[in-house]
Design an enzyme around this catalytic site. Sequence first.
Site, short mmCIF file in Angstrom:
data_model
loop_
_atom_site.label_atom_id
_atom_site.label_comp_id
_atom_site.label_asym_id
_atom_site.label_seq_id
_atom_site.Cartn_x
_atom_site.Cartn_y
_atom_site.Cartn_z
CG HIS A 188 -3.10 3.62 1.18
ND1 HIS A 188 -2.44 4.81 1.18
CD2 HIS A 188 -2.78 3.01 2.36
CE1 HIS A 188 -1.73 4.91 2.29
NE2 HIS A 188 -1.93 3.83 3.02
CD GLN B 1 -0.52 -3.87 3.42
OE1 GLN B 1 -0.04 -4.89 3.93
NE2 GLN B 1 -0.31 -2.67 3.90
CB CYS C 60 -4.33 5.47 4.82
SG CYS C 60 -3.04 6.13 5.86
C1 LIG Z 1 -2.48 -0.78 0.13
C2 LIG Z 1 -1.44 0.27 0.36
N1 LIG Z 1 -1.10 1.13 -0.63
C3 LIG Z 1 -0.17 2.07 -0.46
C4 LIG Z 1 0.50 2.23 0.73
C5 LIG Z 1 1.53 3.31 0.87
O1 LIG Z 1 2.78 2.74 0.99
P1 LIG Z 1 4.09 3.60 1.31
O2 LIG Z 1 3.74 4.45 2.50
O3 LIG Z 1 5.14 2.61 1.62
O4 LIG Z 1 4.40 4.42 0.12
C6 LIG Z 1 0.19 1.37 1.79
C7 LIG Z 1 0.89 1.50 3.08
O5 LIG Z 1 0.34 1.76 4.11
C8 LIG Z 1 -0.81 0.37 1.59
O6 LIG Z 1 -1.15 -0.46 2.59
#
Ligand SMILES: Cc1ncc(COP(=O)(O)O)c(C=O)c1O
Lengths: 151, 423
Positions: free
Chosen positions: B140, B220, B381
Site C-alpha cells: 500500500h 486486509q 493506493c
Molecule cells: C493493505 C492496506 N494497508 C494499509 C491500509 C491503510 O489503512 P488505514 O487507512 O486504515 O490506515 C489499507 C487501507 O486501505 C490497506 O488496504
Amino acid sequence: MSELQELYQEMVLDHSSRPRNYRKLEGEHHSLEGYNPLCGDKYTVYLKVNAGVITDIGFQGSGCAISKASTSMMTESVKGRDKEEVQEIFDLFHQMITRNPESDFEPDEKLGDLEILSGVAEFPVRVKCAVLSWHTLQAALEGRDGMVSTE
Amino acid sequence: MTTANPRANENASGKAAGAFDVARIREDFPILKEKVHGKPLVYLDNAATSQKPRVVLDALEHYYTTENANVHRGVHYLSQQATQDYEAARGKIRQLLNASDDREIILVRGTTEGINLVAQSYGRQNIGEGDEIIISAMEHHSYIVHWQILCQERGAHLRVIPMNDDGELLMDEYEKLLGPRTKLVSIVHLSNSLGTINPVEQIIEMAHGRGVPVLIDGAQSTPHMTIDVHKMDCDFFVFSGHKLYGPTGIGALYGKADLLESMPPYQSGGDMIKSVTFEKTIYNSLPYKFEAGTPNIGGAIGLGAAIDYINGIGMDRMAAYEHELLEYGTERLSTISGLRLIGTAREKADVLSFVLRDIHPHDIGTILDSEGIAIRTGHHCTQPVMDRFSIPATARASLAFYNTREDIDALVKGIDKVIEVFS
Ligand SMILES: Cc1ncc(COP(=O)(O)O)c(C=O)c1O
C-alpha cells in the site's frame, strides 16, 4: 433520458472512442502534462500560440470517457481563440458542469458542442475528469512547465 | 496484565456448525437496508471500509450515553468504568491476534499510524546509512511512503520483492534480496488490490534465519482470516478497526514485548509518562509508553464489540463462506467477454479486481453506482501494482461475509449494462 444516458451521450462516447486532434504537434510548440492521481487520467496537451492566439492544438494520453471526450471537445473549441476567450469559455463550461442540476439550464451559445457535457452536473465526482485538460491548457497558456495535477 | 489462554473463550459464543445464514446476518447490518439512487445497496467496497453491525453502533451509543469519561486518570466511577471497558477492548484485540500479553497491544488510529509508529520509533533507532528495508511489489502507498521517507533520512535503501503475472511474490527473488544489510522486512498479508495472500510464515522464517524482524500489514487479512501472531511469529502486526466491522479511527499495533521495550516513544503527551521533572522524564511502561494523550476510547470499545460479534459467528466460518463467494464471483466474472481479472494468485481472498475491454474503470464505477452497486475504482493506493500490469487503474469489487450470490449477480448485470452503454 436517464442521468446516465445524458452523461454518456452518443457524442460523448464518439469523442472518447475517436478523439479529435489526437496527435502530437510537429515543429516548435508548447506541451504540458495533466494528471489526476485519483483515477490515473493522464493527458499531454500540445499547443502552438501565435500572437496570443491558439493556432494549433493536439493531445495524447489515457483516461476515462469523460476526460477524453472533454479534452477532445476542448481542442475543437479553443482553436483560433486567444487566452481571454479560452478563459471565458472555460468559465461557462465550469459553471455548466458545477451548476445545481435541478435548476433550469440555458446553455450559452459560446459553449457550442461543449454543451453535451452538461450531464456531468449530475455526477459531481466526475467534474474533475471534465476539467483536467482545461486546467492543463490554462497552465500551458500561462507558460508553466512540469505537470498539472488535480490533487 | 492478562496472560490467560487466548483461545479459552473460543466456543463460549455458541457457534453453530452448519449452513451459513447470510440472510440473518444481513439483519445485523442496518446500512444494508439502505437504497442508493432508488436501488437496493449492493456494497462491494469492503476492502476500503467495512459496514458496522448494530452491536457496534449500540456499543458506541452505550459508551457515550452512560459511561463517557477519560481513562486512566479519574478516581470517579465513570472514569473507572471507561478505563475498564477500554482495557477490556485491548484484551479482546489480544485474543483476536492470539498475542500472549496485553502489553504487546498498542492502540493506534489504524494501520497507517501503526506503521508510522514502527518507522519512527524502531526505524529511526535501528536503520542507518547503507541499511536495507525489504518490501513487496504489492504494498500500500502508506507503506512505501513511510519507508521511503525513512530511507531518505537515513541513507538507507528500499528493496522490492517482485511478483509474477498472477500477483504472487517471487520467493527466490526474496531470498536473494535478504542480505547482511537487511534491517527490516515489511510485507502486506493480504493485498488490497490483488487479493493475494502472501506466504507470511515462510517470509518471516527466512528473515528470522538472518535475524531480521518482520512487520506484517494486516489491514486486509484481519477481517478475512484467523490471525495468529504467535504461530506466524511476526515481530510487528498492524490492522485497522474500520475494516474489521468496527469504527473508524481505531486500530492496533502488535509488537513483541522485548522489541517494544527497547524502542523509544513515538509521540509525547499524557499517559505515556510516568513522572516528569525538569531534569528527567520517565516513560510509562508498555503499552502506555506508545499511547500519548487521550485515546479513542469509544472507538476501542466499538472495536471490542466488533470482535465479540465476529467471535459469535466464527472467523473460520466467515472465511469459508467468503471463499465460496469469491469462487462464485471469479467464475461469473470470467464468463464476461473482454473482462480480465487482475490478481489470480492461487492463495487469494475477497478481492475481484478487473479491467474491462478498453472501458476506463472510472466509467465502470459511475455506471455501477447508478445501479446502487458500490465498488472502488482507481489504483487502490498501489500504483506500482498498476504499473506492473501496465494498466492505469482497475475496478475492484471486494467481499465481506454479509455479501451474497445475489450481490455478485447484480455486479454481473451491472457490468452487462456498462458494456451496453459503451457498445
Ligand atoms: C493493505 C492496506 N494497508 C494499509 C491500509 C491503510 O489503512 P488505514 O487507512 O486504515 O490506515 C489499507 C487501507 O486501505 C490497506 O488496504
